[in-house]
Structure formats: structure tokens, C-alpha cells
Design a protein around this motif. Sequence first.
Motif, PDB file in Angstrom:
ATOM      1  N   ALA A 109       0.831  -1.205   0.000  1.00 38.12           N
ATOM      2  CA  ALA A 109       0.000   0.000   0.000  1.00 38.12           C
ATOM      3  C   ALA A 109       0.867   1.259   0.000  1.00 38.12           C
ATOM      4  O   ALA A 109       0.569   2.226  -0.697  1.00 38.12           O
ATOM      5  N   ALA A 110       1.959   1.240   0.734  1.00 37.82           N
ATOM      6  CA  ALA A 110       2.852   2.400   0.780  1.00 37.82           C
ATOM      7  C   ALA A 110       3.482   2.664  -0.583  1.00 37.82           C
ATOM      8  O   ALA A 110       3.536   3.812  -1.046  1.00 37.82           O
ATOM      9  N   ILE A 111       3.935   1.605  -1.244  1.00 40.37           N
ATOM     10  CA  ILE A 111       4.533   1.758  -2.578  1.00 40.37           C
ATOM     11  C   ILE A 111       3.482   2.214  -3.584  1.00 40.37           C
ATOM     12  O   ILE A 111       3.734   3.094  -4.402  1.00 40.37           O
ATOM     13  N   TYR A 112       2.309   1.639  -3.511  1.00 40.78           N
ATOM     14  CA  TYR A 112       1.211   2.015  -4.404  1.00 40.78           C
ATOM     15  C   TYR A 112       0.884   3.498  -4.249  1.00 40.78           C
ATOM     16  O   TYR A 112       0.806   4.242  -5.229  1.00 40.78           O
ATOM     17  N   LEU A 113       0.708   3.932  -3.008  1.00 41.05           N
ATOM     18  CA  LEU A 113       0.353   5.325  -2.766  1.00 41.05           C
ATOM     19  C   LEU A 113       1.453   6.275  -3.226  1.00 41.05           C
ATOM     20  O   LEU A 113       1.178   7.280  -3.881  1.00 41.05           O
ATOM     21  N   ALA A 114       2.706   5.959  -2.925  1.00 39.35           N
ATOM     22  CA  ALA A 114       3.809   6.812  -3.363  1.00 39.35           C
ATOM     23  C   ALA A 114       3.854   6.904  -4.885  1.00 39.35           C
ATOM     24  O   ALA A 114       4.099   7.979  -5.444  1.00 39.35           O
ATOM     25  N   SER A 115       3.580   5.805  -5.562  1.00 43.41           N
ATOM     26  CA  SER A 115       3.572   5.800  -7.030  1.00 43.41           C
ATOM     27  C   SER A 115       2.469   6.681  -7.588  1.00 43.41           C
ATOM     28  O   SER A 115       2.684   7.459  -8.524  1.00 43.41           O
ATOM     29  N   VAL A 116       1.276   6.569  -7.026  1.00 49.89           N
ATOM     30  CA  VAL A 116       0.146   7.385  -7.484  1.00 49.89           C
ATOM     31  C   VAL A 116       0.447   8.864  -7.272  1.00 49.89           C
ATOM     32  O   VAL A 116       0.251   9.688  -8.177  1.00 49.89           O
ATOM     33  N   LEU A 117       0.935   9.222  -6.096  1.00 50.71           N
ATOM     34  CA  LEU A 117       1.208  10.632  -5.810  1.00 50.71           C
ATOM     35  C   LEU A 117       2.335  11.177  -6.680  1.00 50.71           C
ATOM     36  O   LEU A 117       2.275  12.324  -7.132  1.00 50.71           O
ATOM     37  N   GLN A 118       3.345  10.373  -6.935  1.00 56.65           N
ATOM     38  CA  GLN A 118       4.437  10.801  -7.813  1.00 56.65           C
ATOM     39  C   GLN A 118       3.921  11.019  -9.233  1.00 56.65           C
ATOM     40  O   GLN A 118       4.283  11.993  -9.890  1.00 56.65           O
ATOM     41  N   TYR A 119       3.080  10.112  -9.692  1.00 54.15           N
ATOM     42  CA  TYR A 119       2.499  10.257 -11.041  1.00 54.15           C
ATOM     43  C   TYR A 119       1.696  11.543 -11.129  1.00 54.15           C
ATOM     44  O   TYR A 119       1.851  12.318 -12.078  1.00 54.15           O
ATOM     45  N   VAL A 120       0.850  11.795 -10.153  1.00 53.61           N
ATOM     46  CA  VAL A 120       0.022  13.001 -10.170  1.00 53.61           C
ATOM     47  C   VAL A 120       0.892  14.249 -10.128  1.00 53.61           C
ATOM     48  O   VAL A 120       0.644  15.211 -10.865  1.00 53.61           O
ATOM     49  N   ALA A 121       1.927  14.222  -9.318  1.00 50.50           N
ATOM     50  CA  ALA A 121       2.800  15.388  -9.183  1.00 50.50           C
ATOM     51  C   ALA A 121       3.540  15.707 -10.471  1.00 50.50           C
ATOM     52  O   ALA A 121       3.768  16.869 -10.799  1.00 50.50           O
ATOM     53  N   THR A 122       3.908  14.683 -11.235  1.00 47.90           N
ATOM     54  CA  THR A 122       4.686  14.914 -12.450  1.00 47.90           C
ATOM     55  C   THR A 122       3.823  15.033 -13.689  1.00 47.90           C
ATOM     56  O   THR A 122       4.260  15.588 -14.688  1.00 47.90           O
ATOM     57  N   ALA A 123       2.589  14.522 -13.633  1.00 48.81           N
ATOM     58  CA  ALA A 123       1.710  14.549 -14.812  1.00 48.81           C
ATOM     59  C   ALA A 123       0.917  15.840 -14.934  1.00 48.81           C
ATOM     60  O   ALA A 123       0.447  16.175 -15.999  1.00 48.81           O
ATOM     61  N   GLN A 124       0.787  16.562 -13.832  1.00 48.30           N
ATOM     62  CA  GLN A 124       0.004  17.788 -13.845  1.00 48.30           C
ATOM     63  C   GLN A 124       0.877  18.986 -14.207  1.00 48.30           C
ATOM     64  O   GLN A 124       1.901  19.208 -13.583  1.00 48.30           O
ATOM     65  N   PRO A 125       0.461  19.755 -15.202  1.00 48.57           N
ATOM     66  CA  PRO A 125       1.210  20.974 -15.497  1.00 48.57           C
ATOM     67  C   PRO A 125       1.028  21.986 -14.376  1.00 48.57           C
ATOM     68  O   PRO A 125      -0.029  22.046 -13.766  1.00 48.57           O
ATOM     69  N   GLU A 126       2.039  22.744 -14.091  1.00 55.29           N
ATOM     70  CA  GLU A 126       1.950  23.731 -13.001  1.00 55.29           C
ATOM     71  C   GLU A 126       1.417  25.033 -13.472  1.00 55.29           C
ATOM     72  O   GLU A 126       1.443  25.452 -14.530  1.00 55.29           O
TER      73      GLU A 126
END
Length: 85
Positions: free
Chosen positions: A68-85
Amino acid sequence: PNTVYWVASERGGIPLAQAVQQHQKPHSSVCFAIGPEGGWTLDELAEFERAGFQSVNLGAKILRSETAAIYLASVLQYVATAQPE
């Protein structure tokens, strides 16, 4: 910094995708509590709620704590890098 507080709960809570959508910028960090094998007790979940945590559901499958920790970190990293600022 603005911090979002989430607790993983198999007993309900909003879906992770909805939580991420609700709490994008300006939050700069996420504090996420992942429970022990067997999940949190109702008393523990109530204590998290009193402390300001929002219950978040990671989906239909019950994940092991370390997964669950790895899954959550992966999702948050994806969202952080996929969203334009």
C-alpha cells in the motif's frame, strides 16, 4: 507548508482518485497513515478523524501494508509529475 492528512481505510472513505483531485495544489505534502495487517479498528479510525485525517479507500483489493505504501507513493508521484503547473 500545507499538509493533507489521509488514513487508508478498507471500511469506507472516499476513493483515492477523488481525494487526490480534491487536494491538489496548494498542498505541498501528504501525511498518509497505512494500517497494520488486518486493518484499523473503529476506535483507531475515530481517533484519526479527531486528529484531522480523512479516510481514503485504495480500492477493492486489500493491499499488504508495504504494498500500500509503494502504491500510494507511485500514485502521488504520477500526479505530481503529470500535472502541469
